[in-house]
Design a protein around this motif. Sequence first.
Motif, PDB file in Angstrom:
ATOM      1  N   ILE A 190       0.721  -1.086  -0.026  1.00  0.00           N
ATOM      2  CA  ILE A 190      -0.029   0.119  -0.162  1.00  0.00           C
ATOM      3  C   ILE A 190       0.781   1.247   0.081  1.00  0.00           C
ATOM      4  O   ILE A 190       0.419   2.215  -0.779  1.00  0.00           O
ATOM      5  N   ALA A 191       1.957   1.155   0.780  1.00  0.00           N
ATOM      6  CA  ALA A 191       2.897   2.238   0.699  1.00  0.00           C
ATOM      7  C   ALA A 191       3.548   2.522  -0.642  1.00  0.00           C
ATOM      8  O   ALA A 191       3.800   3.677  -1.040  1.00  0.00           O
ATOM      9  N   LEU A 192       4.032   1.586  -1.161  1.00  0.00           N
ATOM     10  CA  LEU A 192       4.495   1.575  -2.577  1.00  0.00           C
ATOM     11  C   LEU A 192       3.477   2.134  -3.508  1.00  0.00           C
ATOM     12  O   LEU A 192       4.103   2.848  -4.223  1.00  0.00           O
ATOM     13  N   VAL A 193       2.332   1.743  -3.564  1.00  0.00           N
ATOM     14  CA  VAL A 193       1.233   2.314  -4.229  1.00  0.00           C
ATOM     15  C   VAL A 193       1.046   3.816  -4.169  1.00  0.00           C
ATOM     16  O   VAL A 193       1.080   4.655  -5.149  1.00  0.00           O
ATOM     17  N   LEU A 194       1.170   4.217  -2.998  1.00  0.00           N
ATOM     18  CA  LEU A 194       1.035   5.723  -2.676  1.00  0.00           C
ATOM     19  C   LEU A 194       2.083   6.435  -3.053  1.00  0.00           C
ATOM     20  O   LEU A 194       1.801   7.582  -3.498  1.00  0.00           O
ATOM     21  N   TYR A 195       3.259   5.757  -2.842  1.00  0.00           N
ATOM     22  CA  TYR A 195       4.641   6.463  -3.306  1.00  0.00           C
ATOM     23  C   TYR A 195       4.783   6.618  -4.639  1.00  0.00           C
ATOM     24  O   TYR A 195       4.940   7.758  -5.304  1.00  0.00           O
ATOM     25  N   TRP A 196       4.357   5.411  -5.478  1.00  0.00           N
ATOM     26  CA  TRP A 196       4.402   5.552  -6.905  1.00  0.00           C
ATOM     27  C   TRP A 196       3.262   6.618  -7.619  1.00  0.00           C
ATOM     28  O   TRP A 196       3.696   7.364  -8.438  1.00  0.00           O
ATOM     29  N   ASN A 197       2.095   6.588  -6.689  1.00  0.00           N
ATOM     30  CA  ASN A 197       1.137   7.599  -7.380  1.00  0.00           C
ATOM     31  C   ASN A 197       1.457   8.981  -7.214  1.00  0.00           C
ATOM     32  O   ASN A 197       1.459   9.919  -8.242  1.00  0.00           O
ATOM     33  N   MET A 198       2.297   9.409  -5.913  1.00  0.00           N
ATOM     34  CA  MET A 198       2.845  10.653  -5.931  1.00  0.00           C
ATOM     35  C   MET A 198       3.734  11.086  -6.803  1.00  0.00           C
ATOM     36  O   MET A 198       3.656  12.131  -7.443  1.00  0.00           O
ATOM     37  N   LEU A 199       4.668  10.187  -7.206  1.00  0.00           N
ATOM     38  CA  LEU A 199       5.787  10.474  -8.242  1.00  0.00           C
ATOM     39  C   LEU A 199       4.971  10.518  -9.470  1.00  0.00           C
ATOM     40  O   LEU A 199       5.481  11.313 -10.503  1.00  0.00           O
ATOM     41  N   ASP A 200       3.801   9.949  -9.704  1.00  0.00           N
ATOM     42  CA  ASP A 200       3.042  10.082 -11.063  1.00  0.00           C
ATOM     43  C   ASP A 200       2.520  11.403 -11.308  1.00  0.00           C
ATOM     44  O   ASP A 200       2.638  11.966 -12.261  1.00  0.00           O
ATOM     45  N   TRP A 201       2.031  11.834 -10.176  1.00  0.00           N
ATOM     46  CA  TRP A 201       1.524  13.270 -10.211  1.00  0.00           C
ATOM     47  C   TRP A 201       2.773  14.320 -10.515  1.00  0.00           C
ATOM     48  O   TRP A 201       2.370  15.182 -11.453  1.00  0.00           O
ATOM     49  N   ILE A 202       4.014  14.163 -10.170  1.00  0.00           N
ATOM     50  CA  ILE A 202       4.816  14.828 -10.214  1.00  0.00           C
ATOM     51  C   ILE A 202       5.490  14.505 -11.745  1.00  0.00           C
ATOM     52  O   ILE A 202       5.548  15.870 -12.298  1.00  0.00           O
ATOM     53  N   ARG A 203       5.597  13.401 -12.275  1.00  0.00           N
ATOM     54  CA  ARG A 203       5.888  13.301 -13.769  1.00  0.00           C
ATOM     55  C   ARG A 203       4.967  14.053 -14.560  1.00  0.00           C
ATOM     56  O   ARG A 203       5.490  14.680 -15.519  1.00  0.00           O
ATOM     57  N   LYS A 204       3.708  13.738 -14.312  1.00  0.00           N
ATOM     58  CA  LYS A 204       2.620  14.474 -15.278  1.00  0.00           C
ATOM     59  C   LYS A 204       2.768  16.053 -15.243  1.00  0.00           C
ATOM     60  O   LYS A 204       2.658  16.841 -16.048  1.00  0.00           O
ATOM     61  N   ASP A 205       3.101  16.515 -14.158  1.00  0.00           N
ATOM     62  CA  ASP A 205       3.246  18.085 -14.110  1.00  0.00           C
ATOM     63  C   ASP A 205       4.341  18.283 -14.750  1.00  0.00           C
ATOM     64  O   ASP A 205       4.322  19.698 -15.521  1.00  0.00           O
ATOM     65  N   ILE A 206       5.558  17.854 -14.657  1.00  0.00           N
ATOM     66  CA  ILE A 206       6.761  18.288 -15.256  1.00  0.00           C
ATOM     67  C   ILE A 206       6.701  18.168 -16.767  1.00  0.00           C
ATOM     68  O   ILE A 206       6.956  18.741 -17.612  1.00  0.00           O
TER      69      ILE A 206
END
Length: 277
Positions: free
Chosen positions: A250-266
């Motif tokens: 669950i922690a890994l999914v939340l972590y990956w999801n946060m990184l995906d928001w950053i990737r999409k923003d950049i």
Amino acid sequence: ICHKCNYNLTGLDPHGNCPECGSSIIQTCFQCDYELVGLDPSGPCPECGFPIEGSIGRGQLSTADPAYLAKLHKGVFWIQTAIILMVLQFIGMFFIGTMTGIGGAGVGTANTINLISPILSVAFSVMLLIGWWMFSTPNPDTSDRYSGDDARKLVRIMILISAALTVIQLPFAYLSQSGQLDLILLIAGGLSILGLIVFAVRFFAEMFYIKWMAPLLRNKKVYNRARMMMWLGPVLCTVGLLLIGLGPLIALVLYWNMLDWIRKDIKAIREASGSIA
């Protein structure tokens, strides 16, 4: 960047107004929305202590150097890819191990699995570290007061220590499988404990770094997720193990999801600036 009309405010007096729409350059705190108009931009928010310059810098990455943005984008992509490969490795090894047990495969198959698994783990770990090295590239356009250098440097120090531990642990991982040398097992266990400590320090440094970057992306959702992960991540990876071992996943999914928001923003910033199609 003006919070209202997106006018580039670089070089302007932070005490003044946007020349495009007339709104005050200093508005509200990024973290707690406290009214900051009229306060010294070099100081902290009187309500929560968040740097006022960090609130002024919201959206700053939209005017950043394209080469810098490209490194950030590629770094996040590498991190996400490494995480996906690690998950696939875990699933694959679990499936192969289950099938081997059911099918009664010989010792040779088990030895092959034990040989390949550490190599894949090292390869994906190195990929993850390379991704974070690129993602922690210093921003040449950020001011000294809101540079994020402390968190960024700590991330890179932990990356170098993690890389060294990864290289050192690999031969001990093979030697410890024999179960014949108590000293080897003791050293391998000690390295594993040291690795967990380094991982924990690196994780907190990464969250601090992401919290610093969130205002530059104008994404409060990223900031809130990073702040939440600083306490929820350790809880899920310890107490969460009692949830049929699902806590770390669950922690890994939340972590990956946060990184995906950053990737999409950049990616959106790069597309808007014309640096990528």
